[in-house]
Design an enzyme around this catalytic site. Structure first.
Site, PDB file in Angstrom:
ATOM      1  N   SER A  35      -8.940 -16.564 -32.589  1.00  0.00           N
ATOM      2  CA  SER A  35      -9.448 -17.905 -32.298  1.00  0.00           C
ATOM      3  C   SER A  35      -8.430 -18.858 -31.683  1.00  0.00           C
ATOM      4  O   SER A  35      -8.821 -19.857 -31.079  1.00  0.00           O
ATOM      5  CB  SER A  35     -10.019 -18.528 -33.573  1.00  0.00           C
ATOM      6  OG  SER A  35     -11.251 -17.918 -33.912  1.00  0.00           O
ATOM      7  N   VAL A  36      -7.148 -18.581 -31.808  1.00  0.00           N
ATOM      8  CA  VAL A  36      -6.170 -19.458 -31.156  1.00  0.00           C
ATOM      9  C   VAL A  36      -6.381 -19.465 -29.644  1.00  0.00           C
ATOM     10  O   VAL A  36      -6.017 -20.426 -28.949  1.00  0.00           O
ATOM     11  CB  VAL A  36      -4.726 -19.028 -31.515  1.00  0.00           C
ATOM     12  CG1 VAL A  36      -4.375 -17.697 -30.877  1.00  0.00           C
ATOM     13  CG2 VAL A  36      -3.719 -20.094 -31.096  1.00  0.00           C
TER      14      VAL A  36
END
Length: 207
Positions: A67-68
């Site tokens: 998700s980064v």
């Protein structure tokens, strides 16, 4: 450097992880202030270490960022005027692309949210929507502009280039793009991911 190494050992113990890296960068210059990996070896006794441990995973190991990577998707969408920060999205909890279902973590469904809220809540469905709305050419052009798929040219070896699927080929589908938007199906190195995030902090300049 000492603080980075100490914190890394503490984090590995806390999360019961077998390995990890910490890189600290000045986003204004691209200068590396500290870089630590674990496991490691005694540089004074390198001949007694296993040769595979000589590689620097902070610059050479590939992984799925997860998700980064949404930071890249949202940055590209804002820069191309695909979205505005307060634009509304209806999060239904799942999104079907190419016959395959994308879910949010923990099967969450938040309903109407702004782009800011969707990023803050790390919603996979909205990230996929934004990426597809942006279009393949724009999305992958920004992935490249942020430095993925090629070495950063840091003066440490051997450096990895990561892997980005080429859109429009037989090995690529719209689902790949949707998954890439939240960091799945794409591989990066820790130094690539950090450098891309630093570009956001540095007004868009990739160093």
């Amino acid at each position: 450097q000492y603080a980075a190494e100490r914190r890394l050992v503490e984090a590995l113990a806390k999360y019961e992880a077998k390995s990890g890296s910490i890189i600290i960068m000045d986003p204004r210059t691209g200068g590396i202030l500290a870089l630590a990996n674990w496991p490691t070896f005694d540089l004074n006794l390198y001949d007694q270490a296993q040769p595979e441990s000589w590689q620097n995973p902070a610059v050479g190991s590939h992984y799925e960022p997860g998700s980064v990577f949404k930071l890249i998707t949202y940055g590209a969408a804002l820069d191309t005027d695909t979205i505005t920060p307060d634009q509304q999205f209806n999060d239904t909890g799942e999104h079907t692309v190419g016959g395959r279902i994308i879910n949010n973590s923990e099967k969450r469904k938040l309903g109407w949210v702004t782009a800011w809220q969707a990023l803050g809540e790390s919603l996979n469905t909205v990230s996929a929507d934004i990426s597809l709305e942006m279009g393949s050419e724009a999305f992958y052009r920004y992935v490249k502009l942020f430095g993925f798929g090629k070495p950063t040219e840091i003066d440490l070896q051997p450096e990895g280039a990561g892997f980005v699927n080429r859109y429009g080929t037989e090995q690529w589908s719209a689902y790949d793009q949707a998954a890439n938007s939240f960091g799945q199906g794409i591989s990066v190195t820790p130094i690539q991911m950090l450098n891309a995030a630093a570009a956001v902090a540095n007004g868009g300049a990739l160093l």
